[in-house]
Motif scaffolding. Structure first.
Motif, PDB file in Angstrom:
ATOM      1  N   ALA A 185      35.103  47.526  33.922  1.00 20.40           N
ATOM      2  CA  ALA A 185      34.266  47.140  35.052  1.00 20.40           C
ATOM      3  C   ALA A 185      34.635  45.714  35.439  1.00 20.40           C
ATOM      4  CB  ALA A 185      32.789  47.214  34.666  1.00 20.40           C
ATOM      5  N   LEU A 186      34.116  45.290  36.560  1.00 20.69           N
ATOM      6  CA  LEU A 186      34.261  43.899  36.980  1.00 20.69           C
ATOM      7  C   LEU A 186      32.866  43.288  37.049  1.00 20.69           C
ATOM      8  CD1 LEU A 186      36.877  44.252  39.855  1.00 20.69           C
ATOM      9  CD2 LEU A 186      37.258  43.269  37.598  1.00 20.69           C
ATOM     10  N   ALA A 187      32.745  42.056  36.595  1.00 18.84           N
ATOM     11  CA  ALA A 187      31.469  41.352  36.620  1.00 18.84           C
ATOM     12  C   ALA A 187      31.662  39.996  37.276  1.00 18.84           C
ATOM     13  CB  ALA A 187      30.938  41.174  35.199  1.00 18.84           C
ATOM     14  N   SER A 188      30.603  39.468  37.811  1.00 20.99           N
ATOM     15  CA  SER A 188      30.623  38.146  38.415  1.00 20.99           C
ATOM     16  C   SER A 188      30.718  37.084  37.325  1.00 20.99           C
ATOM     17  CB  SER A 188      29.341  37.945  39.229  1.00 20.99           C
ATOM     18  OG  SER A 188      29.128  36.575  39.488  1.00 20.99           O
ATOM     19  N   THR A 189      31.678  36.171  37.471  1.00 17.27           N
ATOM     20  CA  THR A 189      31.804  35.094  36.495  1.00 17.27           C
ATOM     21  C   THR A 189      30.575  34.193  36.515  1.00 17.27           C
ATOM     22  OG1 THR A 189      33.054  33.794  38.114  1.00 17.27           O
ATOM     23  CG2 THR A 189      34.326  35.035  36.491  1.00 17.27           C
ATOM     24  N   ASP A 190      29.982  34.008  37.681  1.00 11.82           N
ATOM     25  CA  ASP A 190      28.774  33.190  37.772  1.00 11.82           C
ATOM     26  C   ASP A 190      27.609  33.858  37.043  1.00 11.82           C
ATOM     27  OD1 ASP A 190      30.076  31.234  39.248  1.00 11.82           O
ATOM     28  OD2 ASP A 190      29.454  32.076  41.178  1.00 11.82           O
ATOM     29  N   LEU A 191      27.474  35.169  37.190  1.00 13.77           N
ATOM     30  CA  LEU A 191      26.407  35.897  36.506  1.00 13.77           C
ATOM     31  C   LEU A 191      26.576  35.809  34.994  1.00 13.77           C
ATOM     32  CD1 LEU A 191      23.940  37.802  36.788  1.00 13.77           C
ATOM     33  CD2 LEU A 191      25.564  39.694  36.665  1.00 13.77           C
ATOM     34  N   VAL A 192      27.788  35.975  34.516  1.00 15.32           N
ATOM     35  CA  VAL A 192      28.048  35.877  33.076  1.00 15.32           C
ATOM     36  C   VAL A 192      27.686  34.478  32.575  1.00 15.32           C
ATOM     37  CG1 VAL A 192      29.858  35.896  31.307  1.00 15.32           C
ATOM     38  CG2 VAL A 192      29.800  37.694  33.050  1.00 15.32           C
TER      39      VAL A 192
ATOM     40  N   VAL B  85      39.038  38.151  29.686  1.00 15.01           N
ATOM     41  CA  VAL B  85      38.472  39.502  29.581  1.00 15.01           C
ATOM     42  C   VAL B  85      37.214  39.410  28.728  1.00 15.01           C
ATOM     43  CG1 VAL B  85      38.833  41.858  28.722  1.00 15.01           C
ATOM     44  CG2 VAL B  85      40.726  40.619  29.768  1.00 15.01           C
ATOM     45  N   LEU B  86      36.162  40.060  29.170  1.00 18.79           N
ATOM     46  CA  LEU B  86      34.924  40.105  28.405  1.00 18.79           C
ATOM     47  C   LEU B  86      34.848  41.442  27.684  1.00 18.79           C
ATOM     48  CD1 LEU B  86      32.303  38.477  27.891  1.00 18.79           C
ATOM     49  CD2 LEU B  86      31.251  39.891  29.656  1.00 18.79           C
ATOM     50  N   LEU B  87      34.877  41.397  26.350  1.00 16.38           N
ATOM     51  CA  LEU B  87      34.662  42.603  25.553  1.00 16.38           C
ATOM     52  C   LEU B  87      33.169  42.817  25.424  1.00 16.38           C
ATOM     53  CD1 LEU B  87      37.130  42.140  22.565  1.00 16.38           C
ATOM     54  CD2 LEU B  87      37.480  43.453  24.631  1.00 16.38           C
ATOM     55  N   LEU B  88      32.732  44.062  25.543  1.00 13.79           N
ATOM     56  CA  LEU B  88      31.308  44.351  25.481  1.00 13.79           C
ATOM     57  C   LEU B  88      31.076  45.600  24.642  1.00 13.79           C
ATOM     58  CD1 LEU B  88      28.850  44.143  28.401  1.00 13.79           C
ATOM     59  CD2 LEU B  88      28.791  46.106  26.902  1.00 13.79           C
ATOM     60  N   SER B  89      30.188  45.475  23.670  1.00 16.30           N
ATOM     61  CA  SER B  89      29.767  46.622  22.872  1.00 16.30           C
ATOM     62  C   SER B  89      28.329  46.950  23.230  1.00 16.30           C
ATOM     63  CB  SER B  89      29.871  46.319  21.373  1.00 16.30           C
ATOM     64  OG  SER B  89      29.252  47.354  20.625  1.00 16.30           O
ATOM     65  N   THR B  90      28.118  48.064  23.895  1.00 17.24           N
ATOM     66  CA  THR B  90      26.756  48.455  24.251  1.00 17.24           C
ATOM     67  C   THR B  90      25.988  48.919  23.019  1.00 17.24           C
ATOM     68  OG1 THR B  90      27.561  50.657  24.854  1.00 17.24           O
ATOM     69  CG2 THR B  90      27.309  49.067  26.631  1.00 17.24           C
ATOM     70  N   ARG B  91      26.686  49.476  22.063  1.00 18.74           N
ATOM     71  CA  ARG B  91      26.038  49.941  20.833  1.00 18.74           C
ATOM     72  C   ARG B  91      25.468  48.769  20.043  1.00 18.74           C
ATOM     73  NH1 ARG B  91      30.148  52.727  17.910  1.00 18.74           N
ATOM     74  NH2 ARG B  91      29.840  54.338  19.464  1.00 18.74           N
TER      75      ARG B  91
ATOM     76  N   GLN C  60      24.166  46.573  37.819  1.00 15.00           N
ATOM     77  CA  GLN C  60      24.370  45.306  37.131  1.00 15.00           C
ATOM     78  C   GLN C  60      23.991  45.434  35.670  1.00 15.00           C
ATOM     79  OE1 GLN C  60      22.635  41.885  38.845  1.00 15.00           O
ATOM     80  NE2 GLN C  60      23.951  41.929  40.625  1.00 15.00           N
ATOM     81  N   LEU C  61      24.778  44.795  34.835  1.00 13.18           N
ATOM     82  CA  LEU C  61      24.475  44.706  33.419  1.00 13.18           C
ATOM     83  C   LEU C  61      23.592  43.490  33.189  1.00 13.18           C
ATOM     84  CD1 LEU C  61      28.021  45.310  31.952  1.00 13.18           C
ATOM     85  CD2 LEU C  61      26.042  46.770  31.613  1.00 13.18           C
ATOM     86  N   ASP C  62      22.722  43.579  32.195  1.00 12.91           N
ATOM     87  CA  ASP C  62      21.907  42.439  31.817  1.00 12.91           C
ATOM     88  C   ASP C  62      22.622  41.718  30.686  1.00 12.91           C
ATOM     89  OD1 ASP C  62      19.956  40.588  31.316  1.00 12.91           O
ATOM     90  OD2 ASP C  62      18.576  42.004  30.370  1.00 12.91           O
ATOM     91  N   PHE C  63      23.460  40.762  31.039  1.00 15.51           N
ATOM     92  CA  PHE C  63      24.234  40.031  30.044  1.00 15.51           C
ATOM     93  C   PHE C  63      23.342  39.166  29.159  1.00 15.51           C
ATOM     94  CE2 PHE C  63      27.406  40.885  33.359  1.00 15.51           C
ATOM     95  CZ  PHE C  63      28.356  41.515  32.595  1.00 15.51           C
TER      96      PHE C  63
ATOM     97  N   VAL D 146      35.575  43.483  32.478  1.00 16.83           N
ATOM     98  CA  VAL D 146      34.767  43.802  31.304  1.00 16.83           C
ATOM     99  C   VAL D 146      35.363  45.043  30.668  1.00 16.83           C
ATOM    100  CG1 VAL D 146      32.470  44.427  30.464  1.00 16.83           C
ATOM    101  CG2 VAL D 146      32.709  42.849  32.400  1.00 16.83           C
ATOM    102  N   LEU D 147      35.622  44.982  29.376  1.00 14.28           N
ATOM    103  CA  LEU D 147      36.185  46.096  28.615  1.00 14.28           C
ATOM    104  C   LEU D 147      35.124  46.578  27.635  1.00 14.28           C
ATOM    105  CD1 LEU D 147      38.468  47.937  27.575  1.00 14.28           C
ATOM    106  CD2 LEU D 147      39.312  45.991  26.259  1.00 14.28           C
ATOM    107  N   PHE D 148      34.677  47.820  27.798  1.00 15.65           N
ATOM    108  CA  PHE D 148      33.671  48.405  26.922  1.00 15.65           C
ATOM    109  C   PHE D 148      34.366  48.937  25.677  1.00 15.65           C
ATOM    110  CE2 PHE D 148      31.940  48.411  31.130  1.00 15.65           C
ATOM    111  CZ  PHE D 148      30.623  48.044  30.949  1.00 15.65           C
ATOM    112  N   THR D 149      34.021  48.377  24.529  1.00 15.21           N
ATOM    113  CA  THR D 149      34.783  48.658  23.314  1.00 15.21           C
ATOM    114  C   THR D 149      34.580  50.065  22.787  1.00 15.21           C
ATOM    115  OG1 THR D 149      33.073  47.706  21.896  1.00 15.21           O
ATOM    116  CG2 THR D 149      34.858  46.242  22.630  1.00 15.21           C
TER     117      THR D 149
END
Length: 98
Positions: A61-68, A82-88, A5-8, A52-55
């Protein structure tokens, strides 16, 4: 697919991630990446998931809409989201393809 799980909650919502992604990849490749994320949602997801699209990597990946929603306050329920996500940069941006 792993079940990690990601920590959104640690990510900040922004509005500049999509323009930066398009600038880096070009419009065609960026739009293709979003379509691939939506294809993943169609093949492996369900009404309670969001692609989820990692930029940085183009990974998906797929994430729970409720978690987001719980962790960010972003309402990710809807069609073609679509949720764009930059880990950097530790930022996210929610997109809805029309």
């Amino acid at each position: 697919m792993s079940d990690s799980q990601l920590d959104f909650a640690a990510l900040d919502p922004v509005n500049h991630l999509w323009p930066a992604f398009v600038e880096r990849l070009g419009s065609d490749k960026a739009q293709r990446a979003v379509r691939q994320a939506l294809d993943l949602q169609g093949m492996r997801g369900h009404q309670g998931t969001l692609p989820v699209l990692f930029t940085e990597t183009g990974g998906l990946a797929l994430a729970s809409t409720d978690l987001v929603r719980e962790q960010t306050g972003l309402n990710a329920h809807g069609e073609r989201m679509v949720l764009l996500l930059s880990t950097r940069e530790q930022v996210i941006q929610l997109l809805q393809e029309v």
